[in-house]
Design an enzyme around this catalytic site. Structure first.
Site, PDB file in Angstrom:
ATOM      1  N   TYR B 101     -15.254  18.456  20.902  1.00 36.29           N
ATOM      2  CA  TYR B 101     -13.877  18.243  20.431  1.00 36.29           C
ATOM      3  C   TYR B 101     -13.827  18.071  18.922  1.00 36.29           C
ATOM      4  O   TYR B 101     -12.923  18.573  18.265  1.00 36.29           O
ATOM      5  CB  TYR B 101     -13.259  17.036  21.131  1.00 36.29           C
ATOM      6  CG  TYR B 101     -12.652  17.410  22.453  1.00 36.29           C
ATOM      7  CD1 TYR B 101     -11.516  18.221  22.478  1.00 36.29           C
ATOM      8  CD2 TYR B 101     -13.208  17.011  23.651  1.00 36.29           C
ATOM      9  CE1 TYR B 101     -10.958  18.600  23.687  1.00 36.29           C
ATOM     10  CE2 TYR B 101     -12.664  17.391  24.858  1.00 36.29           C
ATOM     11  CZ  TYR B 101     -11.529  18.182  24.874  1.00 36.29           C
ATOM     12  OH  TYR B 101     -10.976  18.571  26.056  1.00 36.29           O
ATOM     13  N   GLU B 198     -33.222  11.488  44.896  1.00 33.53           N
ATOM     14  CA  GLU B 198     -32.364  12.522  44.301  1.00 33.53           C
ATOM     15  C   GLU B 198     -30.949  12.021  44.080  1.00 33.53           C
ATOM     16  O   GLU B 198     -30.370  12.245  43.029  1.00 33.53           O
ATOM     17  CB  GLU B 198     -32.355  13.759  45.227  1.00 33.53           C
ATOM     18  CG  GLU B 198     -31.489  14.895  44.682  1.00 33.53           C
ATOM     19  CD  GLU B 198     -31.412  16.082  45.651  1.00 33.53           C
ATOM     20  OE1 GLU B 198     -32.276  16.191  46.533  1.00 33.53           O
ATOM     21  OE2 GLU B 198     -30.472  16.884  45.518  1.00 33.53           O
ATOM     22  N   ASP B 250     -34.058  15.956  48.680  1.00 34.62           N
ATOM     23  CA  ASP B 250     -33.730  16.643  49.931  1.00 34.62           C
ATOM     24  C   ASP B 250     -34.755  17.738  50.216  1.00 34.62           C
ATOM     25  O   ASP B 250     -35.350  18.300  49.302  1.00 34.62           O
ATOM     26  CB  ASP B 250     -32.342  17.285  49.841  1.00 34.62           C
ATOM     27  CG  ASP B 250     -31.247  16.236  49.775  1.00 34.62           C
ATOM     28  OD1 ASP B 250     -31.513  15.077  50.152  1.00 34.62           O
ATOM     29  OD2 ASP B 250     -30.136  16.576  49.328  1.00 34.62           O
TER      30      ASP B 250
END
Lengths: 721, 368
Positions: B101, B198, B250
């Site tokens: 920005y 995770e 996972d």
């Protein structure tokens, strides 16, 4: 047998219906009233239809369908006029007018006048009104072939209005002007002459030595699309006929297409048919022509077909297993054998005297001064000057404007491309000699991509998507131009482009002209050419030739364009870069901007000229920055520690200014040995080393900071253990 | 105070040097300057057997204002460098989005307006270029990302001068790992090992079960793709505080990829691997074989997508996957084409993951 019997009864029934009338053939009355009699169930009547009636019923065959009536009328009139002028090598001057006569009833007055050879007064009524009557049924390239166009206008005028068709004709032979008022008897295909008179000098409408003028009133609607097609048609006609003056007047104003050359194409000559195109019909026709002379078949063959010597004819007759005897002594089976042999025999390629290509000179003139009709949509609000100004701005070309400024008005704009090229090929398609011509015009006033298609000098405007030209353009790779699709997409990225094909982003006009006595049209409307036989192959090779021809110039054009866009980028970005620099360090930002701009321009012009731009060797790398930072730091440390050699100090003090990058490099090389190793590491190495390499210094300096905090504490813990 | 921060001074000095070099090239040497920035990404990432991590190769991109494409890039790098200098001058800190920005503007005139940045991705790249040119990671010049890493357990941090004991409330909540690592200090660690999972949802479940107290563990998560601060924290705990680190993700190629961020690094940050990667971390689960070993019911398994399968084929070829154990695991995946999330253990009961699966795995690995 059963069938024949049935048919016989039908015929009986039919004739029974007109028991009291005389047979139709003898009677001059049309059979129309008979038709109205109801037939019995299961009865079929066989009638003969007049050509005129057939064409009026099936007007779509000639392209005269609802929306397109005016378009077709304009087309037929212009084509007739051009043919008439060219047949006698007269530089054409054609005036066409199309005006709304009665808006309530969709009545239009359309007129066309030319300086062609005119039509002898005794032939005028038939030539204008009777279908399938034409002076063009010969083996040579002409625009019109069927003898339908003008007749269609006459028939439609008769059918839809009670106005006569007005014709003025001044033929080359007669030198006197004749005036006719005509209507067509659609039921019999015969003209009705309402008025015929020879005009005195003061009544004359045709000022040229000879000429033809026709005025017709037609009922038709004109949609904006059709209107723009008419404009396109006239504009494109002027491209391939730059030797013609075309005047065009509508309710929106009058435009004039100037003559840009006095060179006319060689008119087409009538030639004998080629034997490989022979069929039973052409053979019998040839024999009939020699009927009274008792010529042998050998004589007929060699005298009626091109590329067929007496010797060759003898061989053919022998190969067909026949005797050479007077031509009319053969039966059909024997003649069929002759045709079969001819199909298998090799002949020389047909000659092309009967074709009239546009030619490089004329097409180039057409391409380099491409006229288009533009419509100004300036309403009453603006003055005439303003309206013209507006178009001028948009078109950036020479304007020839006229008309009422309060209405949408038409004007002519001339596009001048940066470069053009021409190529042509002669080939045989469908056993007919065919000449393919191709031209391209690039850049300049041309803003977008367009394909122009012409067949026998007639612009084809509809069904582009299914035309062979479209296939050709998409199949010839753009890299033949020496440019890549990627480059094109970068330079000509256009969000408004309908297609994302690279070639269609180029400011390129591609012109195809196919001339042949038998163009493989896709439909009877003659609006697109089928991709038949060898035609596509030859068109592709023409276009490839052209791409190669212009490649050097296009590449240069692209470089210019790239340079231009780069200059724009510099204009936008230099202030940003200069801003970033001057905020960070003390520098004369005006001088810096000047230096940068000059350098940028030099760079761009150097590249346009094709001069190799020297590559800067000494890039600003992280390593270099590291070294320069390290140099200053290192030097300071050394100085503090009093380890710098006198030589190094001398080298430093000798330079009045803070060391520039390259100088720094040299110095670094000198001091290298004394600079702590960690300071000179590769930037990436340095980045990696940040945690460990420098933490000590940082810790020593500030006590506790930053990343090394983790490990600093780690040290503590380890020492604890 | 931080204005006198030597690190900041060094960055400012380096940025000024870049600016000086550029203006010297333009004004004195009369040549277009060239910024030679190492390439970051897939085609310039090299596996280092010696370091056991992904490192950056020696390909570089020459950014010079000499072509249509590079003029904007060159300007972007300098504008970003100047913005970093300003940030440090003003003694402020910013996120990478903040830098986007701060430097946002339009270029060109009315007719031909362009955006200075097409997206934040461009400005992130420019920040990377400043990192590479100055040789200083962005955290050092106070440009950070939004924190998302979490930590719980017997560890005490000093953040901005205040002590934070991460074992307090560790049954109920975790601490965010601050991204402005310059303001963070590890004061004390009393754990036996560090366990990284995770996802934050799984971390919450394990924490709630009292795992931290039972096994004296530090629990961490990067909430998916870990940020640099989380990776750095893991590395520091492993290498400086000698904590064994275990990672659970996972059982799918994506999760495996995340676990490997900690262990071997990533292509997009390969230039910074030395600070970020923990080669000694052990990826313990969830293994593809665990799906069958622990009888994860079929309803809790997911079918592998085409992308997953392609990824697994890719992974099989990687030099760091040549270990027999991993080849076997990948073969199991490719054979069954099934994947599974750690959350699937909840099917066996809410405490199963923390009280059965994880302890078993940790015991096998000899961590507990």
């Amino acid at each position: 047998m059963q069938r024949l019997k049935q048919k016989a009864t039908v015929e009986v029934a039919a004739s029974a219906g007109q028991k009291n009338a005389k047979p139709a053939k003898v009677n001059s009355q049309p059979p129309a009233p008979v038709l109205q009699q109801p037939l019995g169930r299961g009865k079929v009547r066989y009638d003969r239809k007049a050509e005129s009636e057939f064409f009026v019923d099936n007007s779509a065959l000639a392209g005269f369908t609802g929306e397109r009536i005016l378009y077709m009328a304009v087309r037929e009139l212009i084509e007739n006029s051009l043919d008439s002028c060219e047949s006698s090598h007269i530089l054409p001057h054609i005036s066409l007018s199309m005006k709304m006569l009665d808006p309530a009833n969709d009545m239009w007055l359309i007129s066309c006048q030319d300086n062609g050879i005119g039509i002898p007064s005794d032939k005028v009524p038939v030539a204008v009104c009777s279908f399938l009557t034409s002076g063009k049924y010969v083996e040579k390239q002409q625009r019109g072939l069927f003898g339908v166009g003008l007749k269609m206008i006459a028939a439609f005028s008769t059918k839809d209005t009670d106005h006569p068709l007005k014709v003025w004709s001044k033929s080359e032979e007669e030198k006197s002007e004749h005036y006719f008022e005509l209507r067509t008897d659609i039921g019999t295909n015969k003209p009705i002459v309402l008025l015929k008179k020879t005009l005195k000098a003061d009544e004359s409408r045709i000022t040229s030595d000879s000429g033809f003028r026709v005025e017709a009133i037609l009922r038709a609607r004109l949609s904006p699309i059709t209107k723009s097609k008419i404009y396109d048609y006239i504009s494109q006609t002027s491209i391939v006929n730059p030797y013609a003056v075309l005047e065009f007047e509508t309710d929106d104003g009058k435009v004039m297409f100037d003559r840009r050359t006095t060179v006319m194409p060689q008119p087409a000559k009538e030639v004998l048919p080629h034997p490989s195109d022979m069929d039973l019909m052409t053979l019998k026709k040839a024999i009939t022509n020699f009927m009274n002379q008792k010529t042998t078949l050998q004589g007929v063959l060699s005298g009626s077909f091109q590329k067929l010597s007496a010797e060759k004819a003898k061989e053919i007759i022998k190969n067909a297993g026949l005797e050479n005897k007077p031509a009319d002594k053969y039966d059909e089976h024997e003649l069929i054998e002759i045709v079969k042999v001819c199909k298998k025999t090799k002949f020389h390629t047909p000659n092309t005297d009967h074709l009239s290509p546009i030619g490089e000179e004329i097409l180039t003139v057409g391409m380099t001064s491409e006229y288009t009709i533009v419509t100004s949509r300036e309403p009453q609000a603006g003055t005439k000057e303003k309206a013209e100004q507006g178009i001028e701005d948009a078109g950036n070309g020479k304007m020839v404007a006229a008309g009422n400024p309060t209405q949408p008005q038409i004007a002519v704009k001339i596009l001048r491309p940066a470069l053009t090229a021409y190529s042509s090929k002669t080939c045989v398609v469908n056993n007919r000699p065919t000449i393919v011509e191709c031209g391209i015009a690039y850049g300049g006033d041309i803003g977008s991509f367009k394909i122009f298609r012409f067949a026998n000098k007639i612009p084809l405007l509809y069904d582009e998507g299914s035309d062979v030209a479209r296939e050709v353009v998409s199949e010839v790779e753009i890299n033949k131009m020496g440019i890549s699709k990627k480059e094109v997409k970068e330079q000509f990225a256009n969000p408004e482009a309908k297609s994302d094909r690279a070639v269609e982003l180029l400011p390129l006009h591609i012109f195809f002209h196919v001339c042949s006595t038998k163009i493989p049209y896709k439909t009877a409307g003659k609006e697109s050419i089928a991709s038949e036989g060898e035609l596509k192959h030859y068109m592709k090779s023409c276009l490839s030739d052209l791409y190669r021809k212009v490649s050097a110039q296009i590449r240069k054009e692209l470089r210019m364009k790239e340079a231009q866009s780069r200059l724009n980028l510099y204009k936008y970005y230099i202030p940003l870069i200069v801003g970033a620099i001057s905020e960070s360090i003390k520098v004369d930002s005006i001088k810096l901007e000047q230096a940068f701009t000059e350098l940028a321009e030099k760079h761009v012009t150097g590249e346009i000229a094709g001069a190799p731009v020297p590559e800067k060797e000494d890039a600003i790398t992280g390593k270099r920055i590291e070294e320069e930072a390290g140099e200053e730091k290192g030097a300071n440390i050394e100085v503090n520690k009093g380890k710098v050699s006198a030589e190094q100090i001398a080298a430093k003090s000798a330079k009045p200014n803070p060391p520039r990058s390259r100088q720094v490099k040299e110095e670094v090389a000198k001091v290298k040995a004394t600079v702590p190793k960690g300071e000179r590491a590769n930037p990436v190495e340095k980045l990696k080393a940040t945690w460990k390499g420098e933490k000590k210094t940082a810790k020593q300096a500030t006590g506790q900071t930053s990343l090394d905090v983790y490990s600093a504490a780690g040290d503590k813990k380890r020492s604890k253990r | 105070m931080p204005a006198t921060d030597k690190r900041h001074q060094e960055v400012i000095k380096k940025i000024k040097l870049i600016m000086k070099d550029v203006s010297a090239d333009l004004m004195d040497q009369k040549v277009l300057p060239v910024l030679d920035v190492p390439k970051v990404g897939y085609d310039n990432t090299i596996w280092s057997e010696e370091k056991r991590m992904l490192t950056i190769g020696d390909k570089t991109a020459r950014i010079s204002p000499d072509s249509t494409k590079k003029i904007p890039t060159f300007a972007q790098y300098l504008v970003m460098a100047n913005a970093v200098r300003k940030l440090l001058d003003e003694e402020m800190e910013s996120t990478i989005r903040g830098m986007y920005y701060a430097t946002l503007s339009t270029v060109g005139d009315e007719k031909n307006k362009q955006k200075f940045w097409n997206s934040q991705e461009n400005s992130d790249d420019a920040i990377k270029a400043v990192e590479l040119l100055t040789g200083v990671p962005r955290e050092e010049f106070s440009v950070t990302s939004k924190p998302k890493g979490m930590i719980s357990g017997p560890i005490t941090l000093r953040v901005g001068g205040d002590l934070i004991d991460c074992s307090l409330g560790s049954r109920a909540t975790s601490q965010l790992i601050p991204t402005n690592i310059r303001d963070v200090e590890i004061v004390d660690v009393k754990a036996d090992f560090v366990m990284v999972v995770e996802k934050d949802t799984v971390l919450n479940n394990i924490r709630k079960s009292g795992f931290i107290q039972k096994y004296n563990a530090i629990l961490m998560t990067g909430s998916g793709e870990p940020d640099r601060a989380t990776r750095m924290m893991v590395k520091t705990l492993n290498e400086e505080w000698k904590m064994p680190v275990v990672v659970f993700a996972d059982a799918d190629p994506w999760g495996l990829g995340i676990a490997l961020r900690y262990k071997i690094g990533s292509e997009s940050l390969s230039y910074d691997s030395d600070r970020l990667v923990t080669p000694d971390a052990q990826v313990l689960g969830m293994m593809f074989s665990d799906i069958y070993r622990y009888n994860i019911p079929e309803v809790a398994r997911l079918a592998a997508s085409e992308e997953d399968i392609n990824r697994a084929h890719d992974m099989k070829k990687k030099p760091w996957f040549q270990d027999k154990k991993w080849q076997k695991e990948l073969n199991i995946f490719l054979e069954h084409e099934e994947k599974c999330e750690l959350d699937a253990f909840f099917k066996h009961g809410f405490k199963y993951l923390a009280e059965t699966y994880l302890p078993e795995k940790l015991r096998e690995a000899g961590v507990i």
